[in-house]
Design an enzyme around this catalytic site. Structure first.
Site, PDB file in Angstrom:
ATOM      1  N   ASP A  36     -14.471  27.225   0.214  1.00 47.26           N
ATOM      2  CA  ASP A  36     -13.770  27.892   1.314  1.00 47.26           C
ATOM      3  C   ASP A  36     -13.839  27.122   2.623  1.00 47.26           C
ATOM      4  O   ASP A  36     -13.108  27.440   3.556  1.00 47.26           O
ATOM      5  CB  ASP A  36     -14.334  29.300   1.529  1.00 47.26           C
ATOM      6  CG  ASP A  36     -13.496  30.335   0.788  1.00 47.26           C
ATOM      7  OD1 ASP A  36     -12.561  29.913   0.083  1.00 47.26           O
ATOM      8  OD2 ASP A  36     -13.770  31.523   0.918  1.00 47.26           O
ATOM      9  N   ASP A 292      28.470  19.989  25.960  1.00 50.26           N
ATOM     10  CA  ASP A 292      27.834  20.093  24.649  1.00 50.26           C
ATOM     11  C   ASP A 292      27.844  21.519  24.124  1.00 50.26           C
ATOM     12  O   ASP A 292      27.910  21.747  22.925  1.00 50.26           O
ATOM     13  CB  ASP A 292      26.374  19.625  24.728  1.00 50.26           C
ATOM     14  CG  ASP A 292      26.288  18.136  24.909  1.00 50.26           C
ATOM     15  OD1 ASP A 292      27.326  17.469  24.768  1.00 50.26           O
ATOM     16  OD2 ASP A 292      25.189  17.648  25.190  1.00 50.26           O
ATOM     17  N   GLY A 427      22.687  16.263  13.401  1.00 50.33           N
ATOM     18  CA  GLY A 427      23.604  16.522  12.293  1.00 50.33           C
ATOM     19  C   GLY A 427      24.963  15.917  12.592  1.00 50.33           C
ATOM     20  O   GLY A 427      25.593  15.300  11.745  1.00 50.33           O
ATOM     21  N   LEU A 428      25.390  16.072  13.856  1.00 48.14           N
ATOM     22  CA  LEU A 428      26.687  15.536  14.259  1.00 48.14           C
ATOM     23  C   LEU A 428      26.672  14.013  14.141  1.00 48.14           C
ATOM     24  O   LEU A 428      27.586  13.402  13.603  1.00 48.14           O
ATOM     25  CB  LEU A 428      26.989  15.953  15.699  1.00 48.14           C
ATOM     26  CG  LEU A 428      28.299  15.452  16.271  1.00 48.14           C
ATOM     27  CD1 LEU A 428      29.464  16.111  15.562  1.00 48.14           C
ATOM     28  CD2 LEU A 428      28.382  15.726  17.760  1.00 48.14           C
TER      29      LEU A 428
HETATM   30  S1  SF4 Z   1      -8.776  32.988  -2.672  1.00 49.67           S
HETATM   31 FE1  SF4 Z   1     -10.076  33.604  -0.979  1.00 49.67          FE
HETATM   32  S2  SF4 Z   1     -12.150  33.138  -1.665  1.00 49.67           S
HETATM   33 FE2  SF4 Z   1     -10.773  32.072  -3.009  1.00 49.67          FE
HETATM   34  S3  SF4 Z   1     -10.583  30.038  -2.106  1.00 49.67           S
HETATM   35 FE3  SF4 Z   1      -8.894  31.248  -1.303  1.00 49.67          FE
HETATM   36  S4  SF4 Z   1      -9.671  32.050   0.572  1.00 49.67           S
HETATM   37 FE4  SF4 Z   1     -11.438  31.380  -0.557  1.00 49.67          FE
END
Ligand code: SF4
Length: 539
Positions: A36, A292, A427-428
């Site tokens: 995490d 423009d 784009g133009l």
């Molecule tokens: S699902 Fe939740 S716990 Fe699992 S990696 Fe993603 S943020 Fe972390």
């Protein structure tokens, strides 16, 4: 179960991280599995923050699950306090840690730390990032500002009014800006400057750059300025109930909304309403009178993002730039009603979804001239070959420019104009380049025109077929004649449409269209053929 490759919002603990990172002297202990810590990269790599977020992860691994993960959490919290010495702490769990039910709130309380510890209950499987940020900010404000509540709100209101009558300058809090927010840093600066010009003092700006001590004195302001309701809405309602502070409703994005915002804060601060007349200085208005803008009027735009930015963008697009809003939507389900109401103003049905594939489907159905959206829409637009500008999170590293680039206030209106118009102009240009791509000066072997003496002498390309010189094409219906070219014939209305194309590209447009018609086996060139050919060669 749906496998999701991209999501508009992260889990709610990422919202909590945005609050922790915005504040100055807090620390967040997150019970979370190994892996995490990826969330740190959002701040260091994408926002280019100079320091890591103030977050300690317990980073338990699979083998820890058989042991005492609660002890792991307590140790991590104790060590984080000793190391970082914050003035307040937040504790909570990420999605996976939520499942092991270790109760971070109870565990942290048992540690008896000498600072406020705010437990965050963020249901990861029902809620998302912005909700997590709003709930975290609310819990922080409530916990830290509540001890200041000693007087009923009505008495506080009367005391503040008396102080202002005695000559005290009006004051406000600016609420909602976070880390990882789309241009939040610059919006805050722009609005602080504007309020300063109006003679309104800023008591506290939060959460961005606020300290624990700042949150403790939020109740001292006369009113609150809410920049991002998704983040600050819940905390603001609590401040209104508790301290009797009214709050702004207008989001100052665009010239019209900024002018309305000035009138709104002037009323809340008890200032003379004529002060609004001073503020008519945006270059966007000047630009909208320029040549423009004639090219821009009526461009069809599809807008998707968070609720705050899409509602504001639709208003600017429609009222200030003259675009036609052909689609409007949000991933902010909590604000679906507001976006539906806004969509109804433009006669379209709001798209409320957090599935980017639905957004892509809608974009391909609408085939707009411009998409205003998030990083996701930038990818979608690129795949569909539609010009796009980013107006809302989620965003990528290029949306954190080094230069000053607000979205709010009058300078913000100028930035909006430049960033939305630029992709259309590009784009133009690309279209013109495609038109001329076979001309000798665009040939890969040709020297640059500034290197004329070295230019290769190309024999002019043999004309593909005999044609009426472009100069002879009249734009008036009376002079339009059918012209037979190879096996394709120009219909009168298509010929008239061709006549509207600027003379310097008309010949190329004509040749491309005829070649396209013959390749497609069409015997009649209609207006549709002309535009199909344009799209074909523009790809
Ligand atoms: S699902 Fe939740 S716990 Fe699992 S990696 Fe993603 S943020 Fe972390």
């Amino acid at each position: 179960m749906q496998l999701t490759l991209w999501t508009y919002e992260g889990p709610p603990h990422v919202g909590a991280m945005r609050i922790a990172t915005a504040l100055k002297d807090v620390h967040y202990v997150l019970h979370a599995p190994q892996g995490d810590t990826y969330a740190d990269l959002l701040f260091t790599m994408i926002e280019r923050s100079k320091k890591r977020p103030p977050v300690t992860y317990t980073t338990f691994q699979a083998r820890d699950l058989g042991g005492d993960t609660a002890e792991l959490f307590k140790n991590a919290t104790r060590e984080a306090y000793a190391r970082f010495q914050p003035n307040a702490m937040m504790v909570g769990a990420s999605c996976t840690a939520e499942l092991i039910q270790d109760d971070p709130a109870g565990l942290a309380k048992a540690l008896n730390l000498p600072i406020p510890v705010i437990p965050l209950e963020l249901p990861s499987y029902q809620k998302k990032e912005n909700w997590g940020a709003a709930e975290t900010f609310y819990q922080m404000v409530r916990t830290l500002a509540a001890p200041a509540v000693k007087t009923p709100a009505a008495t506080l209101v009367a005391e503040r009014a008396a102080a202002r009558a005695a000559g005290k300058a009006p004051s406000c809090n600016i609420l909602g800006a976070t880390a990882l927010g789309f241009r939040h840093r610059d919006d805050v600066h722009e609005i602080q400057k504007l309020l300063g010009e109006l003679g309104i003092e800023v008591n506290v700006t939060a959460p961005l750059n606020a300290s624990v001590a700042d949150l403790q004195r939020l109740g001292e302001a006369d009113f609150n300025v809410v920049l991002y309701p998704e983040i600050a809405g819940v905390a603001t309602s609590w401040l209104t109930r508790t301290f009797g502070q009214p709050a702004t409703k207008v989001i100052p994005i665009g010239v019209n909304a900024t002018t309305e915002f000035i009138a709104e804060v002037a009323a809340l601060a008890g200032l003379d309403a004529s002060i609004v007349d001073r503020y008519q200085n945006s270059r966007a208005q000047w630009y909208s009178k320029s040549v423009d803008s004639t090219y821009l009027t009526g461009k069809r735009v599809f807008i998707f993002g968070d609720a705050t930015h899409v509602i504001a963008a639709a208003r600017v697009a429609s009222q200030e730039i003259g675009f036609e809003v052909v689609g409007l939507g949000t991933y902010s389900r909590e604000f679906a009603r507001d976006v539906r109401e806004a969509a109804a103003l433009y006669g379209v049905e709001a798209l409320i979804t957090d599935d980017y594939l639905e957004v892509e489907q809608k974009a391909s159905e609408l085939a707009p001239d411009l998409m205003l959206g998030t990083q996701m829409e930038r990818h979608i637009a690129k795949r569909l070959g539609i010009p796009c500008a980013v107006i809302s999170a989620p965003i990528h590293v290029q949306d954190f420019p080094a230069r000053y680039s607000p979205q709010m206030g009058f300078e913000g209106a100028n930035v909006l104009f430049d960033t939305w118009i630029h992709p259309l102009m590009m784009g133009l240009e690309e279209h013109l380049i495609m038109m001329f791509r076979e001309d000798f000066e665009f040939d890969a072997s040709a020297a640059g025109s500034h290197l004329g003496h070295r230019a290769v002498n190309h024999a002019p390309a043999a004309p593909a077929k005999t044609e009426i010189p472009a100069e002879q094409i009249s734009v008036t219906a009376s002079a339009v004649v059918d012209a037979v070219v190879g096996e394709a014939t120009w219909a009168p209305d298509a010929m008239k449409e061709l006549g509207k194309i600027p003379f310097f590209v008309r010949g190329k447009a004509r040749r491309n269209t005829e070649r396209f018609a013959i390749e497609q086996g069409l015997s009649m060139i209609t207006i549709e053929t002309l535009y199909d050919a344009k799209a074909h060669y523009g790809r």
